[in-house]
Scaffold this active site. Structure first.
Site, short mmCIF file in Angstrom:
data_model
loop_
_atom_site.label_atom_id
_atom_site.label_comp_id
_atom_site.label_asym_id
_atom_site.label_seq_id
_atom_site.Cartn_x
_atom_site.Cartn_y
_atom_site.Cartn_z
N LYS A 197 -19.64 46.38 104.44
CA LYS A 197 -19.63 44.95 104.74
C LYS A 197 -20.99 44.34 104.43
O LYS A 197 -21.09 43.31 103.77
CB LYS A 197 -19.25 44.74 106.22
CG LYS A 197 -19.27 43.30 106.65
CD LYS A 197 -18.86 43.13 108.09
CE LYS A 197 -19.17 41.72 108.55
NZ LYS A 197 -18.83 41.47 109.94
N GLU A 340 -17.03 51.15 120.26
CA GLU A 340 -18.04 50.25 119.69
C GLU A 340 -17.77 48.81 120.15
O GLU A 340 -18.68 48.02 120.31
CB GLU A 340 -18.06 50.33 118.15
CG GLU A 340 -19.33 49.76 117.54
CD GLU A 340 -19.45 49.95 116.03
OE1 GLU A 340 -18.66 49.35 115.28
OE2 GLU A 340 -20.35 50.71 115.59
O1 F6P Z 1 -23.89 50.74 112.52
C1 F6P Z 1 -22.62 50.38 112.94
C2 F6P Z 1 -21.89 49.65 111.87
O2 F6P Z 1 -22.48 48.39 111.68
C3 F6P Z 1 -20.41 49.50 112.16
O3 F6P Z 1 -20.14 48.46 113.02
C4 F6P Z 1 -19.86 49.34 110.80
O4 F6P Z 1 -18.48 49.54 110.75
C5 F6P Z 1 -20.65 50.40 110.05
O5 F6P Z 1 -21.93 50.35 110.63
C6 F6P Z 1 -20.75 50.20 108.57
O6 F6P Z 1 -21.30 48.98 108.23
P1 F6P Z 1 -21.20 48.42 106.76
O7 F6P Z 1 -19.78 48.25 106.44
O8 F6P Z 1 -21.95 47.13 106.77
O9 F6P Z 1 -21.86 49.44 105.85
#
Ligand code: F6P
Length: 511
Positions: A197, A340
């Site tokens: 994300k 979480e």
């Molecule tokens: O560190 C926790 C977190 O932010 C989760 O909430 C999320 O699903 C995961 O890391 C991965 O984040 P990203 O999709 O931004 O790499």
């Protein structure tokens, strides 16, 4: 109003006192309607709650608690797109990703159009990959919500997946994981999906860079065809040289993102229609959650039972027991979703809570768990509510296996409740141990979509009653910051200012 200030909370404390002598076996004898009143259903999911430590008075008080804490108003605010993720000032609209096209007016019409304008090319791309026989391996590089949802779902729906494509999930920064996967791949046959994300997560960025380096070292040149970024941060992906991208929005939380571009591995596995069926199953659950009365609302009943167990009967964990081997990542998926979301110690305004929140979730598929930790569930000193999931129709034709599997699931729930009072000593089972039994007709894209959405909403319900923000995750940040510092110290050997234990560990891993 804070849940512990409500009249219902106080009434529940008093009512919980009467549960010191509650016994499931006598509860069934005393209330002949018990099963009927405690077996709600929702689209694609039927639940037997009757073997839980609850009764009609508890259920009514819990619904009162939900009313007094404004659950319905909070739910409606989410479905209106209000920024209920207040610490990040974001709306919470993963449900919009499964809303049928053109069905909303007003402020939500434009984002819904964007959702479908993004979904169509995503699914068209999935179909292209499916048709592309040269691509035999799809590697998803992502972690947390960018890994657990798609991984769980690709496994769960393996019988709906097209033959000829292998799916790999690399999440850990531990190079053993990526190295193990790369070992069996050929660059020209591989499609890498870089799922993040934020496109800043250290693990994913490190794995993505190593995968790119491997691809080039293998003679791979066409990054645009072999690397795809699934992200809200298209600019960061471009900086890494990845120009094929599918986006989504900041109003989709990581652990709620399976329905977005993060679902691409699943869409490749089960096809565009399969993915649409998953969305339809989830949408049916969204509608149920929005419109069913609290008494008939399955996510509401489950979420309130979670509150009852955590705050009034003081059960600290829940064991998840999917009786379907394809659901083997279900417990891991739920751990992130629930822990979480609701593992919080302050309310939405940042004030410390005086009551407990998320339970610990854990488990393994049945019947494996029976030959491992079920001993503790039956005869241990802690009471751990168990949540069984069973599937009526298998996708194989070995009827005897499936009958045995279902018999075991039902027997475990029965044994937990009935116990074995006529035996003494080591063979004595006290019984009266609670469980929930969830049943779906078949494990299909539609029913899986409904099951997942049910869990999302259930987590919403308990989080809402507790007055916490279920949609942020500040608790993961400190470790990330400290890891950056320790990373440098491992390289340099500088342990200045560290506590004695941490300094010794740094020195030891260097030596
Ligand atoms: O560190 C926790 C977190 O932010 C989760 O909430 C999320 O699903 C995961 O890391 C991965 O984040 P990203 O999709 O931004 O790499």
């Amino acid at each position: 109003m804070r849940c512990d200030q409500t009249a219902a909370w106080k009434a529940l404390i008093a009512h919980a006192d009467t549960f010191k002598s509650f016994d499931l076996r006598s509860a069934f004898e005393q209330d002949l309607e018990r099963f009927q009143s405690l077996s709600p259903s929702a689209p694609h999911v039927w639940a037997d709650l009757s073997k839980n430590h609850t009764d009609t008075v508890t259920e009514a008080l819990l619904i009162e608690l939900a009313r007094q804490t404004g659950l319905e108003a909070h739910r409606d605010a989410m479905f209106r797109g209000e920024p209920i993720n207040n610490t990040e000032d974001r709306a919470v609209m993963h449900w919009l990703l499964r809303q049928p096209e053109g069905t909303l007016s007003g402020a939500l019409a434009a984002p819904l159009k964007q959702v479908h304008d993004t979904l169509k090319p995503l699914l068209a791309f999935a179909e292209q990959v499916r048709a592309h026989t040269q691509i035999t391996d799809v590697v998803n590089i992502g972690i947390g919500g960018s890994d657990l949802g798609p991984q769980m779902a690709v496994l769960a729906l393996q019988d709906f997946a097209m033959p000829g494509k292998r799916f790999h999930f690399v999440s850990n920064v531990d190079g053993h994981e990526l190295a193990g996967v790369l070992k069996v791949l050929k660059a020209e046959n591989t499609l890498f999906l870089i799922a993040s994300k934020t496109f800043t997560t250290t693990e994913t960025m490190t794995n993505a860079r190593s995968a790119l380096a491997w691809f080039r070292a293998q003679g791979g040149t066409d990054v645009a065809r072999h690397f795809v970024a699934l992200t809200t941060n298209v600019a960061a992906a471009a900086e890494m040289g990845i120009t094929t991208t599918f986006g989504f929005w900041d109003w989709v939380g990581g652990r709620y993102s399976l329905w977005s571009a993060i679902g691409l591995p699943l869409a490749i596995a089960i096809g565009a229609q399969g993915f649409r069926d998953l969305l339809a199953g989830a949408h049916a659950m969204d509608q149920h959650f929005q419109t069913a009365t609290m008494e008939n609302n399955l996510p509401v009943r489950l979420g309130l039972l979670d509150v009852w167990y955590r705050n009034f009967l003081n059960y600290t964990s829940r064991s998840v027991a999917p009786y379907h081997s394809a659901l083997r990542r279900w417990p891991a998926y739920l751990q992130q979703l629930e822990m979480e979301s609701n593992g919080k110690r302050v309310d939405r305004n940042g004030h410390a809570l005086t009551y407990d929140t998320s339970p610990v979730l854990w488990g393994e598929p049945g019947t494996n768990g029976q030959h491992a930790y079920f001993q503790m569930l039956h005869q241990g000193t802690d009471v751990v509510p168990v949540e069984f999931i069973a599937v009526k129709k298998p996708t194989h034709n070995m009827a005897d296996h499936h009958e045995l599997l279902l018999a075991n699931a039902i027997a475990q729930a029965q044994a937990l409740m009935l116990g074995q009072a006529d035996e003494g000593g080591h063979k004595h089972f006290a019984g009266n141990r609670p469980s929930t039994f969830l049943l779906v007709d078949e494990l299909s894209p539609t029913s899986l979509g409904a099951l997942i959405a049910m869990q999302e909403h259930r987590v919403f319900v308990s989080g809402s009653v507790w007055g916490i923000n279920s949609f942020d995750q500040w608790g993961v940040e400190l470790g990330k910051v400290l890891a950056k510092d320790i990373h440098v110290r491992i390289a340099t050997g500088d342990v200045d200012g560290l506590d004695a234990s941490t300094a010794a560990l740094v020195a030891r891993v260097r030596g």
